[in-house]
Design an enzyme around this catalytic site. Structure first.
Site, PDB file in Angstrom:
ATOM      1  N   HIS A  47       5.313 -23.383  49.185  1.00 47.72           N
ATOM      2  CA  HIS A  47       5.920 -24.386  50.072  1.00 47.72           C
ATOM      3  C   HIS A  47       5.748 -23.977  51.536  1.00 47.72           C
ATOM      4  O   HIS A  47       5.379 -24.809  52.376  1.00 47.72           O
ATOM      5  CB  HIS A  47       7.401 -24.548  49.717  1.00 47.72           C
ATOM      6  CG  HIS A  47       8.095 -25.616  50.484  1.00 47.72           C
ATOM      7  ND1 HIS A  47       9.052 -25.341  51.431  1.00 47.72           N
ATOM      8  CD2 HIS A  47       7.979 -26.970  50.440  1.00 47.72           C
ATOM      9  CE1 HIS A  47       9.496 -26.480  51.935  1.00 47.72           C
ATOM     10  NE2 HIS A  47       8.859 -27.482  51.347  1.00 47.72           N
ATOM     11  N   ASP A  78       7.191 -30.978  49.910  1.00 44.75           N
ATOM     12  CA  ASP A  78       8.565 -30.895  49.413  1.00 44.75           C
ATOM     13  C   ASP A  78       8.666 -31.305  47.950  1.00 44.75           C
ATOM     14  O   ASP A  78       9.374 -30.661  47.166  1.00 44.75           O
ATOM     15  CB  ASP A  78       9.491 -31.760  50.265  1.00 44.75           C
ATOM     16  CG  ASP A  78       9.746 -31.183  51.645  1.00 44.75           C
ATOM     17  OD1 ASP A  78       9.301 -30.045  51.921  1.00 44.75           O
ATOM     18  OD2 ASP A  78      10.392 -31.864  52.457  1.00 44.75           O
TER      19      ASP A  78
END
EC number: 3.1.1.4
Length: 147
Positions: free
Chosen positions: A75, A121
């Protein structure tokens, strides 16, 4: 003007001055938190991911301690790529998404920066939901374990 009004006005001004020292919270983290809850169906509070391993939370260094921590590193790297290739500010980018039966889904109308950040996300939230959570890796000493 009545003295009581002046006191109220003074109190409001002082409050606003104090609030100016509080750093604003990134808008995107609110959306990311909701995506995490969508993906894991509320089984684990979002705050459990805020100080986990070497990469979940602020910053990141060293080798991820487990699968969940690897999700956070991916991420972080995804946000870094969005910053470079799309000239994005991922923590401040607002996007449109929905919670579907497969977890978070980015709105098809999103393009460019919004799409990139939303996908970062959504992928991370789904990764969190699949990865085992090891309580021993929460709030670790990052100075010794994340070199």
């Amino acid at each position: 003007m009545y003295p009581a009004h002046l006191l109220v006005l003074l109190a409001v001004c002082v409050s606003l001055l104090g609030a100016s020292d509080i750093p604003p919270q990134p808008l995107n983290l609110y959306q990311f938190s909701n995506m995490i809850q969508c993906a894991n169906r509320g089984r684990r509070p979002t705050k459990h991911y805020m100080d986990y391993g070497c990469y979940c939370g602020k910053g990141g260094s060293g080798t991820p301690v487990d699968e969940l921590d690897r999700c956070c590193k991916v991420h972080d790297d995804c946000y870094g790529e969005a910053e470079k290739s799309q000239n994005c500010a991922p923590y401040w980018t607002w996007y449109t998404w929905k919670c579907g039966s497969d977890g978070p889904q980015c709105d098809d109308s999103e393009t460019g920066c919004q799409r990139s950040v939303c996908e970062c996300d959504a992928i991370a939230a789904k990764c969190f939901a699949k990865a085992p959570y090891n309580d021993a890796n929460w709030d670790i000493d990052t100075e010794t374990r994340c070199q």
